[in-house]
Structures are given as structure tokens and as C-alpha cells.
Design a protein around this motif. Structure first.
Motif, PDB file in Angstrom:
ATOM      1  N   MET A  24    -119.839  45.363 -76.833  1.00  0.00           N
ATOM      2  CA  MET A  24    -119.157  45.470 -75.575  1.00  0.00           C
ATOM      3  C   MET A  24    -118.186  46.772 -76.255  1.00  0.00           C
ATOM      4  O   MET A  24    -117.353  47.116 -75.370  1.00  0.00           O
ATOM      5  CB  MET A  24    -118.558  45.168 -75.520  1.00  0.00           C
ATOM      6  N   ILE A  25    -118.502  47.458 -77.298  1.00  0.00           N
ATOM      7  CA  ILE A  25    -116.930  48.450 -77.708  1.00  0.00           C
ATOM      8  C   ILE A  25    -117.648  49.511 -76.800  1.00  0.00           C
ATOM      9  O   ILE A  25    -116.404  50.651 -76.528  1.00  0.00           O
ATOM     10  CB  ILE A  25    -116.934  48.546 -79.387  1.00  0.00           C
ATOM     11  N   ALA A  26    -119.109  50.162 -76.832  1.00  0.00           N
ATOM     12  CA  ALA A  26    -119.064  50.941 -76.271  1.00  0.00           C
ATOM     13  C   ALA A  26    -118.928  51.165 -74.650  1.00  0.00           C
ATOM     14  O   ALA A  26    -119.169  51.316 -74.177  1.00  0.00           O
ATOM     15  CB  ALA A  26    -121.114  51.416 -76.792  1.00  0.00           C
ATOM     16  N   ALA A  27    -118.591  49.449 -74.430  1.00  0.00           N
ATOM     17  CA  ALA A  27    -118.221  49.465 -72.724  1.00  0.00           C
ATOM     18  C   ALA A  27    -116.653  49.608 -72.884  1.00  0.00           C
ATOM     19  O   ALA A  27    -116.188  50.831 -71.879  1.00  0.00           O
ATOM     20  CB  ALA A  27    -118.762  48.544 -72.509  1.00  0.00           C
ATOM     21  N   ASP A  28    -115.624  49.288 -73.784  1.00  0.00           N
ATOM     22  CA  ASP A  28    -114.634  49.082 -73.345  1.00  0.00           C
ATOM     23  C   ASP A  28    -113.916  49.916 -73.631  1.00  0.00           C
ATOM     24  O   ASP A  28    -113.322  50.687 -73.151  1.00  0.00           O
ATOM     25  CB  ASP A  28    -114.103  47.809 -74.382  1.00  0.00           C
ATOM     26  N   LEU A  29    -114.642  50.718 -74.805  1.00  0.00           N
ATOM     27  CA  LEU A  29    -114.282  52.746 -74.777  1.00  0.00           C
ATOM     28  C   LEU A  29    -113.957  53.775 -73.504  1.00  0.00           C
ATOM     29  O   LEU A  29    -113.279  54.091 -73.858  1.00  0.00           O
ATOM     30  CB  LEU A  29    -114.717  53.132 -76.519  1.00  0.00           C
ATOM     31  N   PRO A  30    -115.411  54.236 -73.140  1.00  0.00           N
ATOM     32  CA  PRO A  30    -115.260  54.845 -72.005  1.00  0.00           C
ATOM     33  C   PRO A  30    -114.137  54.235 -70.727  1.00  0.00           C
ATOM     34  O   PRO A  30    -114.269  54.846 -69.970  1.00  0.00           O
ATOM     35  CB  PRO A  30    -116.655  54.542 -71.704  1.00  0.00           C
TER      36      PRO A  30
END
Lengths: 371, 151
Positions: free
Chosen positions: A149-155
Motif C-alpha cells: 500500500m505504500i505505492a498507493a499512499d505515496l502517489p
């Protein structure tokens, strides 16, 4: 395909001079949208065999993405924009900040290749597995659920700061967010689907995630997330066929791999585009990767994730020293080699600056350049 | 099946394309794919065999034999000794689909030198497509198990 066909003549020669100047409620009407528009009119993209794509409509002025957009509003690129539209507070206002030459293609690809973690994984075919293998798969899925989910939170953290003229980049990042939601879903489901459960979570994973999330600039963030983090996870997914104990997990990793490869493709080409157009950005990215490589190494040597991977690679705890750890070391060498090769492709060579212990990993820089 | 599949026969790859195009339900879930790739099979004695395959949308649109030297013109190419390719196709035919470490992804992942099937290409955006469309390619290759082309 961006062929423009002529507008039918029935649309020509209309007069709009006798329209009312106020609405029934008394609001003024200037009819600028109908008779005063300065935007390009008469565009009719050719519909391709698969429908009307974003590439098809990137025609004429609508296909021109400005280097430095003049507006800071959510007005669609190509529309007539009133000078008094509000400033939305965007801080990523240069094309080099977010763009990649392949981003529109990647958006269409992402939309076309969506899949369902509910429907497209044959969950009913999960076999009963030996206890150690089930535990190991559940541990791997626990860690992957944690990091995906980091690759969702970051964008999500940066998108509202991106100038709206870079719409295609924002749209692509939306697909990335959806992809990562599905990855979190599929790995959580696998952890719970076969009589196992979620296992250990420790700080070593969180260190990498925090580093990515707290990046000071989007260039640094995307280098840390797409090049480093997602690149590393992409190689884990590629490895999935080697660690999967059944066709069910194979399918899960294969499908996730394709998604992850799109994200890495965007990040690689974004960094490349940014550095080509503004070489000063390179040092900013290097600084982020100097730190990122250290925390990635900590993540990569995470005892829970690492030993679980080794058990799966070896085929059980009884084979971990003979087969598991040696294969894991080989895979780690490939992962880090792949990362360094990716940096080369992005135009940010790390071969002489990397903080990775190349000698310990047994990585020959010449091998990197051959990848 | 007693004879090995002849993997240097262009008609095999064309039959695999027809198989894929005739059964969209198998791979449509994977979505559209746009890529041109080449498979290069090296013989010890030279006269390498190479085939270029073009996927467009939901179809495999073209399969052509090419000179191995033209392989780098594709988005990416997979390059390895004929014997390694033969082992991969034999595994597909024997199991109905690639098994174990005979999937194209695993072969490329585990490759270390010219004695293995390596992923190669000059264009980073092109090479990316190997992973982005990997399962479409695997479905295509697995079609070898379903086409009746044998030496």
C-alpha cells in the motif's frame, strides 16, 4: 493514431446572435462556450479497433503537454480558461516534475489489463500444504500486504499537488493506486485462504516505507518508490514462480508482476525524462538513493521475510541450508543487479556511488551493464 | 507423443497464433497487449533460427521468420541455445503448460550467460514489455501443447 477527420458541413454557418443575455433567474449569459471559444474546434479523432484511446485523442493542441503550464486550476488542458480561475496550490508545475514519455500508453495498458483478486485467482484449487510451507507463504504474504500500500499512499500524497495539465500522469497514478489496492487484497486473501493467517510484522519493513513516504520531493519519492522499492518487489514477483507451492500462487504472483512492471516502467522513464531535461535533478535523486539503498538492504535482510522466502525457495525447512539460503543469495544478487541496471536505464548510474555492498552480494559492475 | 516438437518450424508459431486467436476466452482476462518480440534459437553449427511475433490488442497478429541479426529491432528478444528452447517446449507439451522453472519468466530470471535463455533488447521501454505482458506471452507459448505440430 491521431487522424483528424473534417467536421460535417451541417455544423457550419450557424448564427447565435439572438440568444438571451440573461437566464430566467437573472444571471448574465455571455454564451462564450458556444460562440466565443478559442479552443481548438473541429477535432474528430479516428476511433481505433479497440475503441477511443487517450493516445487517439492526443491530437492537435489537445496532445500538447506544456513544459510550464500557465494555470494552476483544475481546468482541463485545452479548454478556454478564464483568467480568474483559482490557484489550487499545485507545486509540481513543471513537466519534468511528473512526466514520462510512456505515461499515456501505460495508462491505457493499465485500464486494459485490470484483473480481479476475487474472480481471477483459482482460490478453490489451493492444495493442502506442509505446515512449514504454509507458514512461509503466509509470512511472505504478510510482508507483501504490509508494503504494497505504500505505492498507493505515496502517489496519493503527491497527486493533489500536481498541475492538472499533467492529467495523463495523474490518471496513470490512479491506476497504480488501484493496482496496489488489489495487491494488498490478493496477498491478504492468500494469507487467510488456506487455513493459515497473518504472521510477523517488524520495524525493518516500516523503515523503508517511512523513508519513501517522507521523501522531500516527488523526484526523490518516485526514485525511492518506483526505481528502488517497486523494482525490488517486481523482482520478488518475478521470483514468485520459483517460490509458489501451487499454481494458485503462481497465478497470483504473475498477475501482480505485470502490474508492478507498469509502475516501474513509469518511474524509470520519469526519472530519465526529468534528468534529460534538467540534469541538476540527478544529484537530488542520488541523495535519496544513497539513503534508500541502506534501508532497502535492511528490508532485504529482514529475518522474517528473508527466511520465509528461503524456506519456499528450498522447498521446506529441511532444505533451507542446502538449497534455500544459497538460492536466496542468488536471487538477491539478481534483484540488486536488476536495480542497478534499472538505474542505468533511467540515466542515473549508481555503479560508482551505490551504498549496496556489491562485494558481499557478489555483484560485478560489468554484469550490471550487460543486463 | 514419441517425437519431439519441431521448434524450428515456422508453422508451429503460426499455429500457436491461430490457437490463441481462436480461444480469446483463455487470455482476454489478461487484457490487450501491444508488443513485438523475437525468439532466437542458437545452433552450435550456426544457421540460428529466429521468429518475430507481433501482438496487437487481443490478438497475435503476425508471426514471421527473421534473420537472428534482426532480433534487436523488436521491443525485446529472448535469446538462447536451441537445446534450452527445446527443453522448454517439451515441458509445455508434456504438462499442458510450462511447469516449474520452464516458464519463460523463470528461464529469463535464472539466466546467467549465453548458455541460458536471456532477455535482451536495446530499448528500455521495449524490454519492460517482457514483464508487463508476460502472461500473454506465456499463454501464447503454452499454446504449443494444444497444436498438433510434431516433427
Amino acid at each position: 493514431m491521431t487522424v483528424t477527420e473534417p467536421v460535417p458541413t451541417s455544423r457550419e454557418h450557424r448564427s447565435y446572435d439572438s440568444l438571451p443575455s440573461a437566464s430566467p433567474l437573472g444571471a448574465p449569459l455571455d454564451w462564450k462556450w458556444l460562440k466565443g471559444a478559442k479552443s481548438e474546434w473541429g477535432v474528430r479523432p479516428k476511433i481505433g479497433p479497440r475503441g477511443l484511446t487517450m493516445l487517439d485523442i492526443a491530437t492537435g493542441s489537445y496532445g500538447e503537454v506544456p513544459e510550464h503550464p500557465p494555470h494552476r486550476s483544475m481546468a482541463p488542458r485545452g479548454a478556454d480558461v478564464d483568467p480568474d480561475t483559482p490557484d489550487m496550490g499545485y507545486i509540481l508545475n513543471n513537466k519534468t516534475d511528473v512526466w514520462a514519455e510512456n505515461v499515456t500508453e501505460l495508462y491505457e495498458e493499465a485500464v486494459a489489463r485490470q484483473w480481479s483478486a476475487t474472480r481471477d485467482i483459482p482460490w478453490a484449487e489451493l492444495p493442502e500444504l506442509p505446515d512449514d510451507i504454509e507458514h512461509a507463504m503466509c509470512q511472505v504474504c504478510t510482508t507483501l500486504t504490509e508494503v504494497e500500500m505504500i505505492a498507493a499512499d505515496l502517489p496519493a500524497k503527491w497527486m493533489w499537488r500536481m498541475n492538472h495539465d499533467f492529467l495523463e500522469a495523474k490518471m496513470f497514478l490512479c491506476t497504480q493506486i488501484m493496482d496496489e489496492a488489489r495487491h494488498a487484497e490478493v496477498f491478504r486473501k492468500r494469507a487467510l485462504a488456506n487455513g493459515g493467517g497473518l504472521l510477523m510484522s517488524r520495524g525493518s519493513s516500516e523503515g523503508l516505507l517511512r523513508t519513501i513516504l517522507e521523501a522531500k520531493t516527488y523526484h526523490q519519492a518516485t526514485a525511492l518508490m518506483h526505481l528502488l522499492g517497486e523494482g525490488f518487489i517486481l523482482d520478488i514477483f518475478r521470483m514468485g514462480e520459483l517460490i509458489a507451492p501451487s499454481p494458485v500462487e503462481k497465478r497470483m504472483f504473475r498477475m501482480a508482476m505485470q502490474d508492478e512492471a507498469r509502475h516501474v516502467a513509469y518511474g524509470t522513464m520519469h526519472i530519465r525524462y526529468a534528468i534529460e531535461h534538467d540534469p541538476d535533478i540527478a544529484e537530488e535523486i542520488h541523495e535519496a538513493l544513497d539513503h534508500g539503498e541502506v534501508v532497502l538492504t535492511q528490508f532485504g535482510t529482514n529475518q522474517d521475510f528473508g527466511s520465509a522466502l528461503a524456506v519456499l525457495l528450498g522447498g521446506g525447512v529441511d532444505f533451507i541450508e542446502d538449497r534455500g539460503f544459497p538460492l536466496q543469495a542468488e536471487m538477491q544478487r539478481k534483484q540488486f543487479t536488476s536495480y542497478l541496471a534499472r538505474c542505468e536505464r533511467a540515466g542515473i548510474s549508481r555503479l560508482h556511488r551505490t551504498k549496496l555492498p556489491l562485494d558481499v552480494l557478489g555483484i560485478d559492475p560489468a554484469t550490471v551493464l550487460a543486463n | 507423443m514419441t517425437s519431439k516438437i519441431d521448434i524450428t518450424d515456422l508453422s508451429l508459431y503460426r499455429a500457436m497464433a491461430e490457437e490463441l486467436n481462436a480461444h480469446p476466452e483463455t487470455f482476454t482476462v489478461l487484457g490487450e497487449a501491444d508488443m513485438v518480440l523475437a525468439l532466437v534459437m542458437r545452433r552450435d553449427e550456426g544457421s540460428d533460427f529466429a521468429v518475430r511475433i507481433r501482438f496487437e490488442g487481443l490478438r497475435c497478429e503476425a508471426v514471421d521468420e527473421v534473420d537472428a541479426s534482426e532480433a534487436p529491432l523488436a521491443d525485446y528478444f529472448l535469446d538462447g541455445p536451441l537445446a534450452k528452447w527445446q527443453a522448454m517446449f517439451d515441458d509445455i507439451v508434456a504438462n499442458g503448460a510450462a511447469s516449474g522453472r520452464q516458464t519463460i519468466n523463470s528461464l529469463a530470471l535464472l539466466a546467467t550467460n549465453a548458455g541460458d535463455v536471456r532477455l535482451r533488447g536495446d530499448d528500455p521501454m521495449g524490454v519492460d514489455k517482457f514483464s508487463r505482458f508476460n502472461q500473454t506471452l506465456q499463454e501464447y507459448l503454452d499454446g504449443a501443447a494444444r497444436v498438433a505440430v510434431t516433427a
